[in-house]
Design a protein around this motif. Sequence first.
Motif, PDB file in Angstrom:
ATOM      1  N   GLN A 106       0.825  -1.201   0.000  1.00 55.24           N
ATOM      2  CA  GLN A 106       0.000   0.000   0.000  1.00 55.24           C
ATOM      3  C   GLN A 106       0.865   1.260   0.000  1.00 55.24           C
ATOM      4  OE1 GLN A 106      -0.631  -2.678   1.791  1.00 55.24           O
ATOM      5  NE2 GLN A 106      -2.782  -3.212   1.587  1.00 55.24           N
ATOM      6  N   ARG A 107       0.382   2.289  -0.698  1.00 52.17           N
ATOM      7  CA  ARG A 107       1.006   3.615  -0.782  1.00 52.17           C
ATOM      8  C   ARG A 107       2.419   3.551  -1.370  1.00 52.17           C
ATOM      9  NH1 ARG A 107      -3.296   6.171  -1.009  1.00 52.17           N
ATOM     10  NH2 ARG A 107      -2.069   8.117  -0.841  1.00 52.17           N
ATOM     11  N   SER A 108       2.551   2.694  -2.376  1.00 50.94           N
ATOM     12  CA  SER A 108       3.834   2.584  -3.092  1.00 50.94           C
ATOM     13  C   SER A 108       3.721   3.041  -4.539  1.00 50.94           C
ATOM     14  CB  SER A 108       4.350   1.140  -3.042  1.00 50.94           C
ATOM     15  OG  SER A 108       4.645   0.759  -1.725  1.00 50.94           O
ATOM     16  N   GLY A 109       2.624   3.717  -4.855  1.00 51.03           N
ATOM     17  CA  GLY A 109       2.430   4.203  -6.214  1.00 51.03           C
ATOM     18  C   GLY A 109       1.748   3.213  -7.136  1.00 51.03           C
ATOM     19  N   SER A 110       1.226   2.113  -6.572  1.00 48.89           N
ATOM     20  CA  SER A 110       0.626   1.074  -7.406  1.00 48.89           C
ATOM     21  C   SER A 110      -0.670   1.540  -8.071  1.00 48.89           C
ATOM     22  CB  SER A 110       0.368  -0.191  -6.582  1.00 48.89           C
ATOM     23  OG  SER A 110      -0.500   0.086  -5.492  1.00 48.89           O
ATOM     24  N   GLY A 111      -1.443   2.394  -7.363  1.00 45.42           N
ATOM     25  CA  GLY A 111      -2.677   2.911  -7.968  1.00 45.42           C
ATOM     26  C   GLY A 111      -2.384   3.776  -9.180  1.00 45.42           C
ATOM     27  N   VAL A 193       1.836 -16.971 -15.446  1.00 41.43           N
ATOM     28  CA  VAL A 193       1.533 -15.609 -14.981  1.00 41.43           C
ATOM     29  C   VAL A 193       2.838 -14.873 -14.700  1.00 41.43           C
ATOM     30  CG1 VAL A 193       0.358 -14.210 -13.242  1.00 41.43           C
ATOM     31  CG2 VAL A 193      -0.642 -16.395 -13.969  1.00 41.43           C
ATOM     32  N   SER A 194       2.979 -13.672 -15.226  1.00 39.97           N
ATOM     33  CA  SER A 194       4.182 -12.864 -15.005  1.00 39.97           C
ATOM     34  C   SER A 194       3.953 -11.899 -13.849  1.00 39.97           C
ATOM     35  CB  SER A 194       4.531 -12.081 -16.274  1.00 39.97           C
ATOM     36  OG  SER A 194       4.768 -12.957 -17.358  1.00 39.97           O
ATOM     37  N   ALA A 195       4.969 -11.736 -13.013  1.00 39.38           N
ATOM     38  CA  ALA A 195       4.868 -10.860 -11.845  1.00 39.38           C
ATOM     39  C   ALA A 195       5.578  -9.534 -12.109  1.00 39.38           C
ATOM     40  CB  ALA A 195       5.473 -11.541 -10.615  1.00 39.38           C
ATOM     41  N   ILE A 196       4.883  -8.434 -11.775  1.00 43.96           N
ATOM     42  CA  ILE A 196       5.480  -7.099 -11.856  1.00 43.96           C
ATOM     43  C   ILE A 196       5.596  -6.571 -10.430  1.00 43.96           C
ATOM     44  CG2 ILE A 196       5.243  -4.755 -12.751  1.00 43.96           C
ATOM     45  CD1 ILE A 196       3.476  -5.853 -14.978  1.00 43.96           C
ATOM     46  N   PHE A 197       6.796  -6.586  -9.880  1.00 48.38           N
ATOM     47  CA  PHE A 197       7.004  -6.046  -8.537  1.00 48.38           C
ATOM     48  C   PHE A 197       7.134  -4.530  -8.626  1.00 48.38           C
ATOM     49  CE2 PHE A 197       8.584 -10.401  -7.850  1.00 48.38           C
ATOM     50  CZ  PHE A 197       7.900 -10.715  -6.680  1.00 48.38           C
ATOM     51  N   LEU A 198       6.388  -3.837  -7.776  1.00 43.75           N
ATOM     52  CA  LEU A 198       6.496  -2.382  -7.699  1.00 43.75           C
ATOM     53  C   LEU A 198       6.693  -1.985  -6.240  1.00 43.75           C
ATOM     54  CD1 LEU A 198       6.356   0.411  -9.071  1.00 43.75           C
ATOM     55  CD2 LEU A 198       3.909   0.414  -8.561  1.00 43.75           C
ATOM     56  N   PHE A 199       7.862  -1.457  -5.938  1.00 44.99           N
ATOM     57  CA  PHE A 199       8.167  -1.046  -4.579  1.00 44.99           C
ATOM     58  C   PHE A 199       8.573   0.427  -4.560  1.00 44.99           C
ATOM     59  CE2 PHE A 199       9.561  -5.638  -4.470  1.00 44.99           C
ATOM     60  CZ  PHE A 199       8.431  -6.086  -3.806  1.00 44.99           C
ATOM     61  N   ARG A 200       8.736   0.922  -3.344  1.00 41.97           N
ATOM     62  CA  ARG A 200       9.181   2.296  -3.147  1.00 41.97           C
ATOM     63  C   ARG A 200      10.539   2.267  -2.477  1.00 41.97           C
ATOM     64  NH1 ARG A 200       4.737   6.851  -1.815  1.00 41.97           N
ATOM     65  NH2 ARG A 200       5.994   8.680  -2.271  1.00 41.97           N
ATOM     66  N   ARG A 201      11.496   2.988  -3.045  1.00 44.31           N
ATOM     67  CA  ARG A 201      12.840   2.998  -2.464  1.00 44.31           C
ATOM     68  C   ARG A 201      12.836   3.713  -1.114  1.00 44.31           C
ATOM     69  NH1 ARG A 201      16.684   1.171  -5.863  1.00 44.31           N
ATOM     70  NH2 ARG A 201      16.279   1.203  -8.108  1.00 44.31           N
ATOM     71  N   ASN A 202      12.174   4.868  -1.071  1.00 42.51           N
ATOM     72  CA  ASN A 202      12.162   5.660   0.163  1.00 42.51           C
ATOM     73  C   ASN A 202      10.956   5.254   1.010  1.00 42.51           C
ATOM     74  OD1 ASN A 202      12.058   7.660   2.184  1.00 42.51           O
ATOM     75  ND2 ASN A 202      13.056   9.145   0.837  1.00 42.51           N
ATOM     76  N   LEU A 203      11.202   4.335   1.938  1.00 44.36           N
ATOM     77  CA  LEU A 203      10.117   3.814   2.766  1.00 44.36           C
ATOM     78  C   LEU A 203       9.611   4.843   3.778  1.00 44.36           C
ATOM     79  CD1 LEU A 203      11.440   0.189   3.416  1.00 44.36           C
ATOM     80  CD2 LEU A 203       9.859   1.000   1.651  1.00 44.36           C
ATOM     81  N   LEU A 204      10.397   5.867   4.038  1.00 54.00           N
ATOM     82  CA  LEU A 204       9.929   6.924   4.940  1.00 54.00           C
ATOM     83  C   LEU A 204       8.827   7.741   4.258  1.00 54.00           C
ATOM     84  CD1 LEU A 204      10.204   8.392   7.640  1.00 54.00           C
ATOM     85  CD2 LEU A 204      12.005   9.816   6.610  1.00 54.00           C
ATOM     86  N   ARG A 205       8.995   8.010   2.986  1.00 55.43           N
ATOM     87  CA  ARG A 205       7.946   8.710   2.239  1.00 55.43           C
ATOM     88  C   ARG A 205       6.669   7.863   2.199  1.00 55.43           C
ATOM     89  NH1 ARG A 205       8.371  13.135  -0.764  1.00 55.43           N
ATOM     90  NH2 ARG A 205      10.397  14.149  -0.990  1.00 55.43           N
ATOM     91  N   ARG A 206       6.861   6.561   2.046  1.00 48.99           N
ATOM     92  CA  ARG A 206       5.702   5.673   2.052  1.00 48.99           C
ATOM     93  C   ARG A 206       4.971   5.753   3.391  1.00 48.99           C
ATOM     94  NH1 ARG A 206       4.686   0.809   4.246  1.00 48.99           N
ATOM     95  NH2 ARG A 206       3.009  -0.413   3.264  1.00 48.99           N
ATOM     96  N   MET A 207       5.730   5.797   4.482  1.00 51.12           N
ATOM     97  CA  MET A 207       5.122   5.870   5.810  1.00 51.12           C
ATOM     98  C   MET A 207       4.326   7.156   5.973  1.00 51.12           C
ATOM     99  SD  MET A 207       6.921   5.655   9.584  1.00 51.12           S
ATOM    100  CE  MET A 207       7.260   3.903   9.432  1.00 51.12           C
ATOM    101  N   VAL A 208       4.853   8.279   5.499  1.00 52.41           N
ATOM    102  CA  VAL A 208       4.129   9.554   5.573  1.00 52.41           C
ATOM    103  C   VAL A 208       2.816   9.451   4.806  1.00 52.41           C
ATOM    104  CG1 VAL A 208       4.164  11.987   4.863  1.00 52.41           C
ATOM    105  CG2 VAL A 208       6.198  10.955   5.896  1.00 52.41           C
ATOM    106  N   SER A 209       2.859   8.846   3.632  1.00 53.59           N
ATOM    107  CA  SER A 209       1.644   8.677   2.826  1.00 53.59           C
ATOM    108  C   SER A 209       0.637   7.769   3.526  1.00 53.59           C
ATOM    109  CB  SER A 209       2.018   8.095   1.461  1.00 53.59           C
ATOM    110  OG  SER A 209       0.879   7.946   0.648  1.00 53.59           O
ATOM    111  N   MET A 210       1.138   6.701   4.172  1.00 53.78           N
ATOM    112  CA  MET A 210       0.263   5.787   4.902  1.00 53.78           C
ATOM    113  C   MET A 210      -0.449   6.507   6.044  1.00 53.78           C
ATOM    114  SD  MET A 210       0.242   2.440   3.936  1.00 53.78           S
ATOM    115  CE  MET A 210       0.042   1.507   5.443  1.00 53.78           C
ATOM    116  N   LEU A 211       0.298   7.261   6.841  1.00 53.97           N
ATOM    117  CA  LEU A 211      -0.269   7.958   7.997  1.00 53.97           C
ATOM    118  C   LEU A 211      -1.273   9.029   7.567  1.00 53.97           C
ATOM    119  CD1 LEU A 211       2.970   8.348  10.156  1.00 53.97           C
ATOM    120  CD2 LEU A 211       1.045   6.799  10.594  1.00 53.97           C
TER     121      LEU A 211
END
Length: 344
Positions: A106-111, A193-211
């Motif tokens: 969640q909140r890694s830009g997947s949407g 089935v092919s997998a597309i992994f999408l992550f966020r390098r800066n996990l602190l930014r992800r945390m701010v978005s989550m909160l």
Amino acid sequence: MADDFCFFTKDSFIIKPPKKSPMMLRMVVLIFAMVCGVYLCSIGLKQIGVRSSGRLSSIHVIEKPCEATDIEPSEKPYVHFPKPKTFSRAECACNPVRYFAILSTQRSGSGWFETLLNSHMNISSNGEIFSVKVRKSNVSTILETLDKLYNLDFLTSASKNECTAAVGLKWMLNQGLMQHHEQIVEYFKTRGVSAIFLFRRNLLRRMVSMLANSYDQNAKLLNGTHKSHTHSPKEAAILASYKPTINTTLLIPNLKQVDGMAIKAVEYFNNTRHIILYYEDIIKNETRLNDVQDFLKVPRRDLHSRQVKIHKGPLSSQVENWVDVEKTLKGTPYESFLHGDYKI
């Protein structure tokens, strides 16, 4: 006298004048033969019809199977020709389809990433299907849902036409994926089935978005409505006005937990066909979207999204207790998150 009598008796029998008897006799015989012939033919045709209908009822039309032409042998396991039950693919029945899954947190830009894919006329990504609890209640329901999706029978607003060339979903790691990873990996391998992994390098930014997103679920800053994504700079500015306070005691354990889950996911699916993407890389270099299109074997197109980024600029302006966060992360493997900014 006797001969005349006999002649008269024969004529009386056929009830015809003596001069016309040969001609009329032939006519009667001919008509009789024709009637009998028609009658016998009609009986014969009926019997043939009954036999034929009995045989035809057991005949099944065999369709010629679709073939994957001009495709490398190594790629054939990932090429499919689904036959949906809810509609006909018509002239596109033999157009190959690729199966994929966006695996993310969640909140890694997947949407945002998914809206980019769905702007391609041949790609259909159907959202967080497993956000619905009943669909992930056990591994059987998960696999049944996947079967329905990849057979093109899972209809959503993202569903394209019968000529879809790549179909998939957005799947969060905490939505049964890690819990049942062994069966799901096996499914991916056997079904291609092919997998597309999408992550966020800066996990602190992800945390701010989550909160911030969690806060807005209750506060509903946009006229009493909660929105996880925005489509206007005005809405984005309103949501970004909230500055969360980060629990510094749990900060490093939380970052470790998210980072570890991503590493494990890649390890679990390492033997499947996959690609690893990072949100920041796509922001900085849009040619990464070409890599994704090449991965899915679809024609390259200019992809676009209506979504507007919410949190921009340096993190120091987005966190209420920034000084405390800075002290907590300095000297740790996550110190780089304090400075990992990028231009939008």
